[in-house]
Scaffold this active site. Structure first.
Site, short mmCIF file in Angstrom:
data_model
loop_
_atom_site.label_atom_id
_atom_site.label_comp_id
_atom_site.label_asym_id
_atom_site.label_seq_id
_atom_site.Cartn_x
_atom_site.Cartn_y
_atom_site.Cartn_z
CE1 TYR A 143 -70.66 -36.70 -54.95
CE2 TYR A 143 -68.21 -36.67 -54.44
CZ TYR A 143 -69.41 -36.66 -55.43
OH TYR A 143 -69.78 -37.32 -57.18
CE LYS A 194 -71.75 -26.09 -65.94
NZ LYS A 194 -71.54 -25.97 -67.76
CG ASP A 227 -69.18 -27.54 -69.94
OD1 ASP A 227 -68.87 -26.99 -68.72
OD2 ASP A 227 -70.21 -27.09 -70.11
CG ASP A 251 -66.26 -38.33 -57.89
OD1 ASP A 251 -65.15 -39.44 -57.93
OD2 ASP A 251 -66.88 -38.66 -57.19
CG ASP A 255 -62.82 -41.98 -60.78
OD1 ASP A 255 -61.98 -41.64 -60.94
OD2 ASP A 255 -64.00 -42.60 -61.01
#
Ligand code: NAD
Length: 370
Positions: A143, A194, A227, A251, A255
């Site tokens: 970001y 990852k 994942d 993020d 959530d």
């Protein structure tokens, strides 16, 4: 009486002030019943600050935030300020606080209260008793990485670019926060990245392992590709204690974990920075939800997320775990007795207003502490 603890309250906009009124009553309760004095200051942020000062947060408020033990924020934003330029929107006030205080570790607990087990989209047996903590890196990663932008390659083709970038100190400091938390909880930490396809993930894993070996060997550390972590969160969420991950994966995973618990009106959060020369860690506590303009001013908002954010402040900034436990138990009991604000209402329960929910939680605090 213990020495004073300083708290800056920024109610903000929409339902922020309504929920914060209930928190103020609990702060007063703590003073009366637990012999702990808070120096509470209150100021403006977001649209409320724009209306008075023309900007979403003033230097003076940022300065105050830098010099207190903890900041407690309600919510910012609303349609009244939607058409302002992005650089002066209410949300910029919050972003500036996070940036200036360098709040790099975002703590998002996902706790499923037994009484709300049916509000989850998962089967009750998967979420009943759920209590996990996601630590998301908040100030680095894709970001913020450079280069970024949209390029015109000619011939009608464009290219969008963002860069995932982490330095070793950025990884180490958020890992330390997560290890410390795991130590105080069940002693288990899952680090998620990852590393199979991203070099930044390889570095992340190597640095987390180094911190583990050098500083926190007593914590049980494991690694999980992001994942797979997403899959495991909905398959068997109770396998986790603390998860630490980067800004982007955090993020999404936080959530996802939040929704396991059913309602936005129940979810607190904390954002932590470094410990300063006085031994004080910079900290901002806020509910996960926004200013809910659709229900603002109606006395129907759920104040529990903001109340639980205050409980997190007691636990992490004021070392008052017993008092934090009291608040969490009071909330649990009140929900167990069938009291519900509209957002978590279900058949056979009693619907109460924001103020009434505050009343009942205070009454429960009296009962369980006395
Ligand atoms: P929101 O979280 O404000 O509301 C989403 C939905 O959930 C609404 O229907 C709302 O009524 C409901 N809801 C949220 N909190 C509730 C509570 N405590 N009790 C009962 N119902 C509740 O998200 P949104 O509608 O996307 O955003 C509204 C405004 O809030 C926007 O201006 C947005 O930018 C801002 N926002 C601020 C923050 C923050 O201050 N940290 C976070 C998210 C959104």
């Amino acid at each position: 009486m213990a020495s004073n603890k300083s708290l800056l309250i920024l109610p903000g906009d929409g339902i922020g002030p309504e929920a914060m009124t209930e928190v103020r009553r609990i702060v007063d309760w703590m003073e009366t019943n637990r012999a702990v004095k808070f120096d509470v200051d209150e100021d403006l942020v977001g649209g409320a600050s724009i209306d008075k000062h023309g900007i979403p947060i003033t230097d003076e408020v940022v300065d105050k935030a830098q010099n207190v033990d903890a900041v407690l924020l309600g919510a910012v934003g609303g349609p009244k300020w939607d058409n302002l330029d992005f650089s002066v929107k209410p949300e910029r006030g919050l972003l500036r606080l996070r940036k200036d205080l360098e709040l790099y570790a975002n703590l998002r607990p996902a706790i499923c209260f037994d009484a709300l087990v049916d509000a989850s989209s998962l089967k009750p047996e998967l979420v009943s008793g759920l209590d996990i903590m996601i630590v998301r890196e908040l100030t680095g990663g894709v970001y913020f990485g450079e280069p970024r932008g949209i390029e015109d390659l000619g011939n009608g083709i464009r290219r969008g670019i963002n860069t995932q970038v982490y330095t070793t100190p950025e990884i180490q400091r958020v890992a330390r926060v997560a290890f410390e938390l795991a130590k105080k909880r069940d002693g288990r930490l899952v680090s998620s990245e990852k590393a199979n396809v991203m070099e930044s993930g390889v570095l992340w894993r190597e640095e987390v392992i180094k911190i583990h070996e050098a500083e926190f060997p007593e914590v049980e550390l494991s690694h999980m590709y992001a994942d797979n972590a997403a899959m495991q969160l909905v398959r068997a969420p109770k396998q986790f204690d603390v998860i630490v991950t980067d800004n982007l994966f955090g993020d999404i995973l936080s959530d996802c974990a939040a929704m396991l618990t059913g309602s936005l009106g129940m979810l607190p959060s904390a954002s932590l920075g470094d410990v300063d020369e006085h031994g004080r860690r910079k900290a901002l506590y806020e509910p996960v939800h926004g200013s809910a303009p659709d229900i603002a001013g109606e006395n129907i908002a759920n104040p529990i997320a903001t109340i639980l954010s205050y409980a997190m402040a007691l636990r992490y900034s004021f070392d008052m775990s017993e008092e934090a436990d009291l608040i969490e138990t009071a909330v649990k009991n009140v929900l167990g007795s069938g009291m519900r604000t509209a957002d978590i209402m279900s058949d056979g329960m009693t619907k109460v207003s924001t103020t009434k929910m505050g009343d009942i939680i205070l009454r429960e605090l009296d009962k369980i502490s006395g």
